[in-house]
Structure formats: C-alpha cells, structure tokens
Design a protein around this motif. Structure first.
Motif, PDB file in Angstrom:
ATOM      1  N   SER A 186       1.994  -2.170   1.053  1.00 19.91           N
ATOM      2  CA  SER A 186       1.759  -1.404   2.297  1.00 19.91           C
ATOM      3  C   SER A 186       1.681  -2.308   3.528  1.00 19.91           C
ATOM      4  O   SER A 186       0.882  -2.064   4.443  1.00 19.91           O
ATOM      5  CB  SER A 186       0.484  -0.566   2.190  1.00 19.91           C
ATOM      6  OG  SER A 186       0.648   0.452   1.236  1.00 19.91           O
ATOM      7  N   THR A 187       2.516  -3.341   3.551  1.00 16.68           N
ATOM      8  CA  THR A 187       2.631  -4.191   4.740  1.00 16.68           C
ATOM      9  C   THR A 187       4.050  -4.084   5.286  1.00 16.68           C
ATOM     10  O   THR A 187       4.932  -3.483   4.656  1.00 16.68           O
ATOM     11  CB  THR A 187       2.343  -5.674   4.419  1.00 16.68           C
ATOM     12  OG1 THR A 187       3.322  -6.146   3.475  1.00 16.68           O
ATOM     13  CG2 THR A 187       0.942  -5.859   3.866  1.00 16.68           C
ATOM     14  N   ILE A 188       4.256  -4.670   6.460  1.00 20.97           N
ATOM     15  CA  ILE A 188       5.607  -4.835   6.998  1.00 20.97           C
ATOM     16  C   ILE A 188       5.742  -6.251   7.532  1.00 20.97           C
ATOM     17  O   ILE A 188       4.773  -6.833   8.020  1.00 20.97           O
ATOM     18  CB  ILE A 188       5.948  -3.830   8.125  1.00 20.97           C
ATOM     19  CG1 ILE A 188       4.788  -3.687   9.092  1.00 20.97           C
ATOM     20  CG2 ILE A 188       6.421  -2.513   7.605  1.00 20.97           C
ATOM     21  CD1 ILE A 188       5.155  -2.927  10.342  1.00 20.97           C
ATOM     22  N   ALA A 189       6.926  -6.794   7.426  1.00 22.90           N
ATOM     23  CA  ALA A 189       7.204  -8.110   7.991  1.00 22.90           C
ATOM     24  C   ALA A 189       7.357  -7.954   9.496  1.00 22.90           C
ATOM     25  O   ALA A 189       8.094  -7.086   9.969  1.00 22.90           O
ATOM     26  CB  ALA A 189       8.485  -8.678   7.379  1.00 22.90           C
ATOM     27  N   VAL A 190       6.651  -8.780  10.248  1.00 16.48           N
ATOM     28  CA  VAL A 190       6.695  -8.696  11.715  1.00 16.48           C
ATOM     29  C   VAL A 190       8.094  -9.057  12.202  1.00 16.48           C
ATOM     30  O   VAL A 190       8.633 -10.117  11.872  1.00 16.48           O
ATOM     31  CB  VAL A 190       5.640  -9.635  12.337  1.00 16.48           C
ATOM     32  CG1 VAL A 190       5.809  -9.706  13.850  1.00 16.48           C
ATOM     33  CG2 VAL A 190       4.235  -9.158  11.967  1.00 16.48           C
ATOM     34  N   LEU A 191       8.686  -8.154  12.989  1.00 22.39           N
ATOM     35  CA  LEU A 191      10.050  -8.363  13.502  1.00 22.39           C
ATOM     36  C   LEU A 191      10.270  -7.520  14.742  1.00 22.39           C
ATOM     37  O   LEU A 191       9.992  -6.323  14.749  1.00 22.39           O
ATOM     38  CB  LEU A 191      11.081  -7.981  12.441  1.00 22.39           C
ATOM     39  CG  LEU A 191      12.554  -8.143  12.843  1.00 22.39           C
ATOM     40  CD1 LEU A 191      12.933  -9.621  12.935  1.00 22.39           C
ATOM     41  CD2 LEU A 191      13.483  -7.424  11.854  1.00 22.39           C
ATOM     42  N   SER A 192      10.784  -8.143  15.792  1.00 23.79           N
ATOM     43  CA  SER A 192      11.139  -7.415  17.011  1.00 23.79           C
ATOM     44  C   SER A 192      12.601  -7.018  16.981  1.00 23.79           C
ATOM     45  O   SER A 192      13.461  -7.804  16.567  1.00 23.79           O
ATOM     46  CB  SER A 192      10.882  -8.279  18.250  1.00 23.79           C
ATOM     47  OG  SER A 192      11.423  -7.664  19.408  1.00 23.79           O
ATOM     48  N   CYS A 193      12.894  -5.835  17.452  1.00 18.14           N
ATOM     49  CA  CYS A 193      14.285  -5.377  17.456  1.00 18.14           C
ATOM     50  C   CYS A 193      15.082  -5.913  18.646  1.00 18.14           C
ATOM     51  O   CYS A 193      16.308  -5.849  18.643  1.00 18.14           O
ATOM     52  CB  CYS A 193      14.340  -3.852  17.444  1.00 18.14           C
ATOM     53  SG  CYS A 193      13.713  -3.043  18.925  1.00 18.14           S
ATOM     54  N   PHE A 194      14.414  -6.472  19.652  1.00 19.57           N
ATOM     55  CA  PHE A 194      15.144  -6.897  20.853  1.00 19.57           C
ATOM     56  C   PHE A 194      16.040  -8.109  20.603  1.00 19.57           C
ATOM     57  O   PHE A 194      17.222  -8.089  20.990  1.00 19.57           O
ATOM     58  CB  PHE A 194      14.172  -7.124  22.010  1.00 19.57           C
ATOM     59  CG  PHE A 194      13.601  -5.839  22.549  1.00 19.57           C
ATOM     60  CD1 PHE A 194      14.299  -5.108  23.507  1.00 19.57           C
ATOM     61  CD2 PHE A 194      12.412  -5.339  22.074  1.00 19.57           C
ATOM     62  CE1 PHE A 194      13.795  -3.899  23.979  1.00 19.57           C
ATOM     63  CE2 PHE A 194      11.899  -4.136  22.541  1.00 19.57           C
ATOM     64  CZ  PHE A 194      12.588  -3.411  23.501  1.00 19.57           C
ATOM     65  N   PRO A 195      15.568  -9.174  19.948  1.00 23.65           N
ATOM     66  CA  PRO A 195      16.488 -10.258  19.595  1.00 23.65           C
ATOM     67  C   PRO A 195      17.596  -9.796  18.646  1.00 23.65           C
ATOM     68  O   PRO A 195      18.743 -10.249  18.747  1.00 23.65           O
ATOM     69  CB  PRO A 195      15.571 -11.288  18.917  1.00 23.65           C
ATOM     70  CG  PRO A 195      14.230 -11.034  19.504  1.00 23.65           C
ATOM     71  CD  PRO A 195      14.164  -9.539  19.654  1.00 23.65           C
ATOM     72  N   VAL A 196      17.259  -8.896  17.731  1.00 27.72           N
ATOM     73  CA  VAL A 196      18.251  -8.358  16.801  1.00 27.72           C
ATOM     74  C   VAL A 196      19.329  -7.595  17.576  1.00 27.72           C
ATOM     75  O   VAL A 196      20.526  -7.716  17.300  1.00 27.72           O
ATOM     76  CB  VAL A 196      17.577  -7.435  15.762  1.00 27.72           C
ATOM     77  CG1 VAL A 196      18.628  -6.767  14.873  1.00 27.72           C
ATOM     78  CG2 VAL A 196      16.583  -8.208  14.917  1.00 27.72           C
TER      79      VAL A 196
END
Length: 238
Positions: free
Chosen positions: A213-223
């Motif tokens: 029940s975790t998520i890997a921290v990631l921003s969509c803006f660089p992607v």
C-alpha cells in the motif's frame, strides 16, 4: 494552430511550477492554463455519466475557466494535457477507475493526455542529499500530510519553484526520469524510451500499491517533458 492547453487539478501550485518550467521549455509554444478544480476521480465520474461530454466543453463550463477559455474552442488547441495527483487517500479513490482513465485519456490530440504525479504535485521537489530517491516511497492510501513531509525533507533549494535555475531543473528532470525507469525496469538510469502513463501506473500497482500500500514518489512533469522532447530533453538543460 500551435496552442497547447494545460489542465491542472488546482489553480496555484501547478501554475507556479509550470511558470518556472516554461523558462526553459515550451517557450516556442502558446500555452493556455486552466484548472479542473477537483480530483481526478471527479473527472472520471463526469465523463462516465455523459458519454457525449468532451473534455474541452467540460472545462469551459467550470466557472474559474470561463474568462480564460471564453474566446477559444476545441479546434484552437493542437494538444491538451491534464496534470493530476494520485490522491490515493481520497474517499473517491479507485485504482481500477484510474487505470481506465489513463487508457481513455492517452492522446493529447484527442480527449487529452492524462499525467499523474505520485502522490501529488509536491513530489517534484522531494529531493535531498539525505534521501535515496531511487527507493523513496510513501503510504498510498492514507492522508500522510505529504506537503509537510516534503517541506521538512527536501533540500531548501527545491522549496520555491520561482527560484529554480536551469541546473536545479536539470537535476530534477534527471532524477525523476531515472525513477520512472526504475519503477518500470528496476534500473535507475536515464531511459532511452518513454513509458506510457498506463505502464507506469500498472507497475506502481504491481510493485508498490498491491505489495504494501505504498507508491514510489514520482512527478509527472519531468516525464511529460521527456515525452515531448525525447532524447533532446537533458540537452536543452545543459
């Protein structure tokens, strides 16, 4: 027709971020920015309830957008991008619905391309010399007061978007692209290929959400920038 429509979940934080980002990217484009003023799951409900409702019409009917979009119609925009938070702790949160949304909103030239930040927009600055970004994850289904966590853990140079230099952006973009590659391929390297939002989310579910029940921290803006400029992305910032 070179206009691009950026759609944000909120009205302030994302706008400040993009104002900083566009100092180095998209200065050859005309960007129009508006807000949905609600969560991604509410967008899903609105679209699901009316199969004939198109994204642009929905956005134009939102009071906060009336003045911004008043003189435009859908044909004025070559591309539409929607930037939203994962918001896994929301009472409306539904991973199956989000997966469907990412499949439905996958073309910027049609209904729009949906891009998700995990867990939210502030993930872009969750970087520090004392944090192993490759392994950085947070609880996905609880309200962990993430903004406060980022404010206390990130290096001070990342706190204010308005003060980001080209060097800071380069570091942010590189780290988040490496993280995207790690989520999908278990390799913390600059990717040679971009991955769809659906693939990223499926890996988030399989490797993080369904496991603990975790998520890997990631921003969509660089992607998003990498998706747009490809292999030239890092070079633009060099």
């Amino acid at each position: 027709m070179s206009n691009i429509l950026f759609v944000f979940e909120g009205e302030k934080t994302e706008d400040q971020l993009v104002n900083s980002l566009t100092k180095f990217f998209f200065n050859e484009k005309t960007l129009v920015k508006c807000a949905f003023c609600a969560e991604i799951y509410q967008l899903h409900k609105a679209i699901s309830d009316d199969n004939d409702l198109d994204t642009f019409t929905l956005l134009k009917e939102i009071p906060q957008n009336k003045e911004i979009l008043n003189d435009y119609n859908r044909n004025d925009f070559a591309e539409i991008y929607l930037f939203f938070d994962y918001d896994g702790h929301s009472t409306l949160a539904d991973d199956d619905s989000l997966e469907k949304m990412l499949e439905s909103f996958s073309e910027e030239t049609e209904s729009g391309k949906l891009l998700i930040s995990y867990p939210m927009v502030e993930s872009i600055k969750h970087l520090s010399d004392g944090v192993d970004f490759k392994l950085l994850k947070v609880k996905a289904k609880e309200n962990i007061r993430y903004k406060k966590i980022v404010g206390s853990e990130c290096d001070s140079k990342y706190l204010q978007f308005s003060k980001y230099s080209k060097e800071i952006w380069k570091n942010i973009v590189e780290n988040h692209l490496r993280k995207m590659n790690y989520i999908v391929n278990n390799q913390f390297d600059i990717p040679t290929d971009n991955y769809s939002q659906s693939i990223i989310f499926k890996n988030q579910r399989e490797k993080y959400i369904n496991i603990d029940s975790t998520i890997a921290v990631l921003s969509c803006f660089p992607v998003f920038v990498f998706d747009y400029y490809g292999s030239k992305t890092i070079g633009i910032l060099s």
